[in-house]
Design a protein around this motif. Structure first.
Motif, PDB file in Angstrom:
ATOM      1  N   ILE A   1       0.844  -1.203   0.000  1.00  0.00           N
ATOM      2  CA  ILE A   1       0.000   0.000   0.000  1.00  0.00           C
ATOM      3  C   ILE A   1       0.880   1.253   0.000  1.00  0.00           C
ATOM      4  O   ILE A   1       1.899   1.303   0.688  1.00  0.00           O
ATOM      5  CB  ILE A   1      -0.924   0.033   1.246  1.00  0.00           C
ATOM      6  N   VAL A   2       0.461   2.256  -0.758  1.00  0.00           N
ATOM      7  CA  VAL A   2       1.096   3.579  -0.758  1.00  0.00           C
ATOM      8  C   VAL A   2       0.020   4.580  -0.361  1.00  0.00           C
ATOM      9  O   VAL A   2      -1.073   4.581  -0.920  1.00  0.00           O
ATOM     10  CB  VAL A   2       1.660   3.939  -2.151  1.00  0.00           C
ATOM     11  N   ARG A   3       0.340   5.426   0.616  1.00  0.00           N
ATOM     12  CA  ARG A   3      -0.637   6.412   1.110  1.00  0.00           C
ATOM     13  C   ARG A   3      -0.303   7.807   0.587  1.00  0.00           C
ATOM     14  O   ARG A   3       0.856   8.195   0.559  1.00  0.00           O
ATOM     15  CB  ARG A   3      -0.627   6.431   2.637  1.00  0.00           C
ATOM     16  N   TRP A   4      -1.349   8.534   0.200  1.00  0.00           N
ATOM     17  CA  TRP A   4      -1.222   9.918  -0.269  1.00  0.00           C
ATOM     18  C   TRP A   4      -2.245  10.769   0.469  1.00  0.00           C
ATOM     19  O   TRP A   4      -3.391  10.387   0.606  1.00  0.00           O
ATOM     20  CB  TRP A   4      -1.492  10.002  -1.773  1.00  0.00           C
ATOM     21  N   ASN A   5      -1.836  11.944   0.888  1.00  0.00           N
ATOM     22  CA  ASN A   5      -2.723  12.862   1.602  1.00  0.00           C
ATOM     23  C   ASN A   5      -2.961  14.092   0.736  1.00  0.00           C
ATOM     24  O   ASN A   5      -2.020  14.677   0.203  1.00  0.00           O
ATOM     25  CB  ASN A   5      -2.078  13.271   2.932  1.00  0.00           C
ATOM     26  N   THR A   6      -4.232  14.481   0.608  1.00  0.00           N
ATOM     27  CA  THR A   6      -4.551  15.711  -0.127  1.00  0.00           C
ATOM     28  C   THR A   6      -5.262  16.724   0.759  1.00  0.00           C
ATOM     29  O   THR A   6      -5.767  17.712   0.262  1.00  0.00           O
ATOM     30  CB  THR A   6      -5.406  15.415  -1.381  1.00  0.00           C
ATOM     31  N   GLU A   7      -5.308  16.459   2.042  1.00  0.00           N
ATOM     32  CA  GLU A   7      -5.823  17.365   3.071  1.00  0.00           C
ATOM     33  C   GLU A   7      -7.218  17.913   2.761  1.00  0.00           C
ATOM     34  O   GLU A   7      -7.320  18.935   2.089  1.00  0.00           O
ATOM     35  CB  GLU A   7      -4.840  18.507   3.315  1.00  0.00           C
ATOM     36  N   PRO A   8      -8.271  17.319   3.214  1.00  0.00           N
ATOM     37  CA  PRO A   8      -8.378  16.232   4.178  1.00  0.00           C
ATOM     38  C   PRO A   8      -8.490  14.846   3.538  1.00  0.00           C
ATOM     39  O   PRO A   8      -8.330  13.840   4.197  1.00  0.00           O
ATOM     40  CB  PRO A   8      -9.670  16.546   4.922  1.00  0.00           C
ATOM     41  N   ILE A   9      -8.779  14.787   2.231  1.00  0.00           N
ATOM     42  CA  ILE A   9      -8.973  13.490   1.576  1.00  0.00           C
ATOM     43  C   ILE A   9      -7.648  12.737   1.510  1.00  0.00           C
ATOM     44  O   ILE A   9      -6.591  13.329   1.295  1.00  0.00           O
ATOM     45  CB  ILE A   9      -9.562  13.688   0.168  1.00  0.00           C
ATOM     46  N   GLU A  10      -7.732  11.422   1.708  1.00  0.00           N
ATOM     47  CA  GLU A  10      -6.554  10.572   1.571  1.00  0.00           C
ATOM     48  C   GLU A  10      -6.831   9.489   0.543  1.00  0.00           C
ATOM     49  O   GLU A  10      -7.974   9.072   0.353  1.00  0.00           O
ATOM     50  CB  GLU A  10      -6.171   9.942   2.910  1.00  0.00           C
ATOM     51  N   TYR A  11      -5.767   9.063  -0.113  1.00  0.00           N
ATOM     52  CA  TYR A  11      -5.844   8.000  -1.105  1.00  0.00           C
ATOM     53  C   TYR A  11      -4.916   6.867  -0.694  1.00  0.00           C
ATOM     54  O   TYR A  11      -3.843   7.109  -0.138  1.00  0.00           O
ATOM     55  CB  TYR A  11      -5.400   8.497  -2.484  1.00  0.00           C
ATOM     56  N   GLU A  12      -5.336   5.664  -1.006  1.00  0.00           N
ATOM     57  CA  GLU A  12      -4.473   4.500  -0.870  1.00  0.00           C
ATOM     58  C   GLU A  12      -4.299   3.894  -2.256  1.00  0.00           C
ATOM     59  O   GLU A  12      -5.277   3.690  -2.975  1.00  0.00           O
ATOM     60  CB  GLU A  12      -5.117   3.415   0.008  1.00  0.00           C
ATOM     61  N   PHE A  13      -3.056   3.667  -2.621  1.00  0.00           N
ATOM     62  CA  PHE A  13      -2.760   2.883  -3.813  1.00  0.00           C
ATOM     63  C   PHE A  13      -2.539   1.466  -3.319  1.00  0.00           C
ATOM     64  O   PHE A  13      -1.539   1.182  -2.670  1.00  0.00           O
ATOM     65  CB  PHE A  13      -1.488   3.366  -4.493  1.00  0.00           C
ATOM     66  N   ASN A  14      -3.472   0.600  -3.574  1.00  0.00           N
ATOM     67  CA  ASN A  14      -3.347  -0.808  -3.206  1.00  0.00           C
ATOM     68  C   ASN A  14      -2.803  -1.546  -4.420  1.00  0.00           C
ATOM     69  O   ASN A  14      -3.481  -1.638  -5.444  1.00  0.00           O
ATOM     70  CB  ASN A  14      -4.701  -1.389  -2.789  1.00  0.00           C
ATOM     71  N   LEU A  15      -1.577  -2.022  -4.293  1.00  0.00           N
ATOM     72  CA  LEU A  15      -0.927  -2.746  -5.376  1.00  0.00           C
ATOM     73  C   LEU A  15      -0.826  -4.209  -4.994  1.00  0.00           C
ATOM     74  O   LEU A  15      -0.393  -4.535  -3.886  1.00  0.00           O
ATOM     75  CB  LEU A  15       0.471  -2.176  -5.626  1.00  0.00           C
ATOM     76  N   SER A  16      -1.220  -5.076  -5.909  1.00  0.00           N
ATOM     77  CA  SER A  16      -1.108  -6.500  -5.635  1.00  0.00           C
ATOM     78  C   SER A  16      -0.594  -7.209  -6.880  1.00  0.00           C
ATOM     79  O   SER A  16      -0.748  -6.729  -8.004  1.00  0.00           O
ATOM     80  CB  SER A  16      -2.449  -7.083  -5.183  1.00  0.00           C
TER      81      SER A  16
END
Length: 133
Positions: free
Chosen positions: A35-50
């Motif tokens: 998982i890679v986490r990104w913050n856009t204040e307040p929304i957050e994104y997770e890049f789930n790589l498998s």
């Protein structure tokens, strides 16, 4: 059909570029999920790589805030394709960023040089193996 997702990420609280480099290393080394986490204040994104054999899945989940409660996450982007079409574009973009003069000034973090060197070696080794096959 081309898809794209754009957002402006914050440099805090996550070291997202380090997480992305690390995630690519993990996938190349054969691990199945990261998982890679990104913050856009307040929304957050997770890049789930498998990874499932030679197929890579990237699923981007948007959360309304930093709590990242799974039931509140919304999948906003999903792609399942080859290593070449998912991992290599991230690597190429990271290579371009590696030589930005003001990365540390803009992000308030140092570039993950050691990890990027390892990723470069792994990518070149993987590409050499696939070209020989």
């Amino acid at each position: 059909m081309e898809q794209q997702l754009l957002f402006i990420a914050s440099s805090i609280p996550y070291n997202s570029f380090f997480e992305l480099v690390d995630a690519l290393i993990v996938l190349i080394n054969g691990y199945s999920q990261t998982i890679v986490r990104w913050n856009t204040e307040p929304i957050e994104y997770e890049f789930n790589l498998s990874r499932n054999n030679d197929e890579i899945t990237l699923e981007v989940v948007r959360f309304p805030d930093s709590r990242r409660i799974q039931s509140q996450g919304e999948v906003v982007f999903r792609i399942n394709d080859s290593y070449e079409l998912i991992v290599l574009p991230f690597w190429r973009a990271l290579r371009q960023m590696e030589f930005c003069d003001n990365f540390e000034e803009q992000w308030g973090r140092t570039w993950p040089k050691r990890e990027m060197t390892l990723l470069n070696k792994l990518i070149k080794g993987f590409r050499r193996c696939t070209n020989e096959a």
